[in-house]
Motif scaffolding. Structure first.
Motif, PDB file in Angstrom:
ATOM      1  N   ILE A 112      -7.825  -3.627   6.626  1.00 29.65           N
ATOM      2  CA  ILE A 112      -8.899  -3.133   5.859  1.00 29.65           C
ATOM      3  C   ILE A 112      -9.833  -2.296   6.350  1.00 29.65           C
ATOM      4  CG2 ILE A 112     -10.552  -5.218   6.634  1.00 29.65           C
ATOM      5  CD1 ILE A 112     -11.416  -5.577   3.598  1.00 29.65           C
ATOM      6  N   LEU A 115      -7.854  -1.412   1.275  1.00 33.60           N
ATOM      7  CA  LEU A 115      -6.632  -2.461   1.870  1.00 33.60           C
ATOM      8  C   LEU A 115      -5.262  -1.619   1.973  1.00 33.60           C
ATOM      9  CD1 LEU A 115      -6.830  -5.876   0.005  1.00 33.60           C
ATOM     10  CD2 LEU A 115      -7.367  -5.295   2.346  1.00 33.60           C
ATOM     11  N   ASN A 163      -1.439  -5.257   3.147  1.00 31.54           N
ATOM     12  CA  ASN A 163      -2.371  -6.304   3.396  1.00 31.54           C
ATOM     13  C   ASN A 163      -2.845  -6.926   4.782  1.00 31.54           C
ATOM     14  OD1 ASN A 163      -2.857  -6.227   0.485  1.00 31.54           O
ATOM     15  ND2 ASN A 163      -1.644  -7.796   0.171  1.00 31.54           N
TER      16      ASN A 163
END
Length: 385
Positions: A281, A274, A278
């Motif tokens: 990914i 990650l 956030n």
């Protein structure tokens, strides 16, 4: 064969702002067609609804016309594999591989047994006309029979725009009959891919027939159908991918949350990372589909970070790369939806004289703790919203 399908599934399409949605990225891959010939039955829907358009534009083609164009592109890309030129009319498909055609409406017909000649295959495709109901069960039965004598890996690629409206008998419904026929095809060693065209194709039925979510692709428009066919054909000719890297980045209104789970065949090394914010990914796989068709997936949650209701795009960018595929950019993850509708309750803002305490109530109700300045003073609760 490389990557056969790259799918991005987002669910649900609408939610409360305090809820989370789920994203699943799926990859399906298998080994090179050059060294491992395959036999493919194109199973094409020619029911009456294929005369309709998915695009309200009066210049848009009907679904049956779009299907023909896409299927012809599929055949040509495979035939081009060894020459990188437009194939002459009588050129073989590729190596020892073959393509046949089954079409279906009220019943199904085997329009062409497995064949290697481009103009023969395309002539059958171009001759299809749309009329009648939708008998998926008979389509699977006819395709299974047509592939029975094949000694190569066997594939059914079904393209359909609607639900089953024929094929059942007695207590067995039309859909149940299709489920039974598809299960029999898989039991005979046939790998099934399903492409759902338009808004009426029932994704759950396609998932049942394919037996693997990585082998189902929804194409809401005729343009999506063309891309799905081209992507599938382009990657069928490629070797199994190695050192796969998928990078998915969300739009600013969403962030990735746990849990994050990986579903990968044994013997394959996989991982994810990650970004600090956030929003991104990165999913890595050592290889996929070297010795047989394989599917791998990663599933993770996403959360809305705003507080205003509306419909917001989810997908900022998703990229694919590996060290084997000649053109990794040809692998395109097609999302089932591109935006989520979020409903947020208003923030409660008391309108009162000091001292005043502002609290936000959960949008689904609940209890909030308030420590009043004075335990012996009576307070009024005033709310906006």
């Amino acid at each position: 064969m490389g990557i056969n399908l790259a799918q991005k599934n987002i669910s649900p399409a609408s939610m409360l702002c305090t809820d989370t949605a789920q994203i699943t990225l799926s990859l399906n891959a298998s080994s090179s067609i050059m060294s491992n010939p395959v036999d493919i039955m194109l199973v094409l829907d020619r029911s009456g609804s294929m005369n309709e358009k998915t695009n309200p534009d009066p210049q848009a083609p009907t679904k049956i016309v779009a299907l023909k164009d896409a299927a012809n592109s599929f055949v040509e890309i495979i035939a081009n594999a060894s020459t990188n030129t437009t194939p002459p009319p009588n050129s073989p498909v590729i190596a020892d591989s073959s393509i046949g055609v089954v079409s279906f409406a009220d019943t199904a017909t085997t329009d062409l047994a497995l064949n290697q000649t481009v103009n023969t295959i395309q002539g059958i495709i171009n001759g299809l006309t749309a009329n009648g109901n939708t008998n998926h069960a008979d389509a699977f039965d006819k395709a299974t029979t047509a592939l029975a004598a094949s000694t190569h890996p066997k594939f059914i690629i079904m393209i359909t725009d609607g639900i089953s409206t024929a094929g059942g008998s007695g207590p067995i419904t039309d859909v149940e009959a299709a489920n039974i026929a598809a299960a029999a095809a898989r039991a005979a060693g046939i790998t099934i891919y399903c492409i759902g065209l338009g808004d009426n194709a029932v994704e759950q039925n396609l998932l049942t027939w394919a037996g693997d979510p990585g082998r189902v692709l929804m194409a809401p428009t005729t343009d999506d159908l063309q891309k799905a066919f081209e992507s599938l054909a382009a990657n069928i000719i490629n070797p199994a991918p190695e050192n796969i890297v998928v990078v998915d980045t969300l739009e600013d209104n969403f962030e990735i949350v746990g849990p994050i789970s990986l579903d990968t065949p044994g013997g394959i090394t996989d991982d994810f990372q990650l970004s600090n914010n956030n929003k991104t990914i990165t999913w890595t796989l050592s290889s996929l589909g070297k010795t047989a068709p394989q599917t791998a997936s990663i599933t993770y949650g996403i959360r809305y970070t705003g507080d205003v209701s509306g419909t917001f795009p989810v997908n900022k960018e998703i990229t694919y790369d590996d060290t084997t595929t000649p053109d990794p950019t040809s692998v395109v993850f097609v999302p089932n939806i591109t935006a989520i509708t979020v409903a947020c309750d208003p923030i409660v803002n008391p309108n009162c004289d000091n001292p005043c305490i502002t609290k936000t109530l959960p949008c689904c109700g609940g209890v909030v703790d308030i420590t009043a300045p004075s335990p012996t003073t009576a307070y009024d609760i005033l709310c906006d919203g």
